[in-house]
Write a protein that holds these residues in place. Structure first.
Motif, PDB file in Angstrom:
ATOM      1  N   ALA A  23       1.000  -1.611  -0.038  1.00  8.19           N
ATOM      2  CA  ALA A  23      -0.176  -0.073  -0.054  1.00  8.19           C
ATOM      3  C   ALA A  23       1.101   1.588  -0.142  1.00  8.19           C
ATOM      4  O   ALA A  23       1.040   2.006  -0.022  1.00  8.19           O
ATOM      5  N   GLU A  26       2.110   3.574  -4.831  1.00 11.98           N
ATOM      6  CA  GLU A  26       0.340   4.438  -5.464  1.00 11.98           C
ATOM      7  C   GLU A  26      -0.115   4.091  -6.936  1.00 11.98           C
ATOM      8  O   GLU A  26      -0.516   3.989  -6.896  1.00 11.98           O
ATOM      9  N   CYS A  29      -1.973   1.025  -5.576  1.00 12.01           N
ATOM     10  CA  CYS A  29      -3.457   1.241  -5.182  1.00 12.01           C
ATOM     11  C   CYS A  29      -3.799   1.593  -6.290  1.00 12.01           C
ATOM     12  O   CYS A  29      -5.251   1.738  -6.298  1.00 12.01           O
ATOM     13  N   VAL A  44      -4.337   8.214  -8.060  1.00 12.48           N
ATOM     14  CA  VAL A  44      -4.130   7.675  -6.558  1.00 12.48           C
ATOM     15  C   VAL A  44      -3.353   8.593  -6.459  1.00 12.48           C
ATOM     16  O   VAL A  44      -1.984   8.519  -6.292  1.00 12.48           O
ATOM     17  N   LYS A  46      -1.867   9.959  -3.056  1.00  8.63           N
ATOM     18  CA  LYS A  46      -1.395  10.068  -1.904  1.00  8.63           C
ATOM     19  C   LYS A  46      -1.741   8.366  -1.403  1.00  8.63           C
ATOM     20  O   LYS A  46      -3.388   8.262  -1.325  1.00  8.63           O
ATOM     21  N   SER A  47      -0.918   7.448  -0.708  1.00 12.21           N
ATOM     22  CA  SER A  47      -1.532   6.479  -0.004  1.00 12.21           C
ATOM     23  C   SER A  47      -1.311   6.439   0.742  1.00 12.21           C
ATOM     24  O   SER A  47      -0.100   6.393   1.147  1.00 12.21           O
ATOM     25  N   ALA A  65      -5.282   0.934   5.202  1.00  7.04           N
ATOM     26  CA  ALA A  65      -4.590   1.642   4.137  1.00  7.04           C
ATOM     27  C   ALA A  65      -5.652   3.185   4.012  1.00  7.04           C
ATOM     28  O   ALA A  65      -7.275   2.717   3.608  1.00  7.04           O
ATOM     29  N   CYS A  67      -6.116   6.415   0.985  1.00  3.39           N
ATOM     30  CA  CYS A  67      -5.435   6.848  -0.488  1.00  3.39           C
ATOM     31  C   CYS A  67      -6.848   7.755  -0.268  1.00  3.39           C
ATOM     32  O   CYS A  67      -7.916   8.010  -0.638  1.00  3.39           O
ATOM     33  N   GLU A  68      -6.398   9.055  -0.823  1.00  2.38           N
ATOM     34  CA  GLU A  68      -6.814   9.835  -1.185  1.00  2.38           C
ATOM     35  C   GLU A  68      -6.882  10.383  -2.745  1.00  2.38           C
ATOM     36  O   GLU A  68      -5.220   9.804  -3.912  1.00  2.38           O
TER      37      GLU A  68
END
Length: 288
Positions: A23, A26, A29, A44, A46-47, A65, A67-68
């Motif tokens: 994770a 990125e 993810c 993604v 940011k993770s 995790a 994620c943004e």
């Protein structure tokens, strides 16, 4: 150490330790969420593995995790091997923690962030044989779906229907399975962690990180480093006073999982957590 290395070679992405390391990537993810959210074009930005979200007046949590996405959505991904609690209430609670943690004071409700919780399970979480479940809010009287910015996804990693989700989950749960053509990022990161010395060292370093997190939390709470019984009492008192903010609890849970997977001995776990070995054994017994 040799035994631990062999055991780590048997880990899969559905296992807590491997997922925690994967994770960090990125691209991985993004590929995972692109499949689960059925949007291969998402990004993604940011993770954060093992993301701590705090409730100062109640139970906090350590997310597998967070994620943004580039569109502002927040996605909490959880891997779950055991069907040992009320998963739907867990999803509800985690979503509320993320929402509260990421909504600034004074924000308009219209600006509350969209949150998705995706629970990847090594069992059928809703019992209907589907590889992927979407749980929606629906007006009971008219059947109209409503959107309040919360999305719930439940993944049955054992289902095989020939679709993209089940194909990706095969890579998640079968140790030797890869699919570079359809899932290049997942296959790349998994192969590195399983088949290279560098990758195994990365996973070994996570075990040390977990130990250090617990040690640091013990020091922060003023727990004495003498007798194990005294430490256990200190931890209990710290929890009673609400000082731990869920961090020690989350790292201890992770360390217990490593014991269950044979990667850390009971005694090593007890020493790292500053508790008596019998407490670790009781936790293992309680979790079945």
């Amino acid at each position: 150490m040799a035994q631990a290395r062999r055991d780590m070679g048997e880990l899969r992405p559905i296992d807590d330790l491997m997922f925690r390391v994967m994770a960090r990537d990125e691209a991985f993810c993004g590929e995972l969420l692109g499949v689960l959210l059925q949007d291969r074009g998402l990004t993604v930005v940011k993770s954060t593995p093992q993301s701590h979200v705090t409730n100062t007046r109640g139970r906090s949590a350590v997310l597998d995790a967070l994620c943004e996405l580039s569109d502002g959505r927040l996605v909490n991904v959880e891997v779950q091997r055991a069907d040992d609690d009320d998963l739907q209430r867990r999803v509800r609670y985690y979503a509320s923690l993320v929402t509260t943690d990421r909504t600034p004071p004074g924000a308009r409700f219209a600006d509350v962030p969209d949150v998705c919780v995706a629970l990847v399970c090594e069992f059928d979480p809703l019992g209907e044989g589907c590889p992927l479940y979407h749980v929606d809010r629906v007006v009971r009287e008219g059947g109209r779906a409503l959107d309040n910015g919360l999305e719930e996804l439940y993944v049955n990693a054992l289902a095989r229907d020939g679709g993209e989700v089940s194909a990706l989950m095969r890579v998640f749960v079968e140790a030797e399975a890869y699919d570079e053509a359809r899932f290049p990022e997942t296959s790349r990161v998994k192969r590195r962690l399983r088949e290279t010395e560098e990758g195994r060292e990365d996973m070994g370093s996570v075990i040390e990180e977990i130990r250090e997190e617990i040690r640091a939390e013990c020091i922060a709470e003023g727990i004495e480093t003498g007798r194990a019984e005294g430490k256990a009492e200190g931890i209990a008192e710290g929890k009673a006073e609400g000082k731990a903010e869920g961090k020690a609890e989350g790292t201890l849970e992770t360390l217990v999982r490593l014991v269950r997977d044979g990667l850390v001995s009971v005694q090593d776990a007890a020493t790292s957590a500053g508790v008596d070995a019998d407490e670790i054994r009781r936790t293992l017994a309680a979790e079945g």
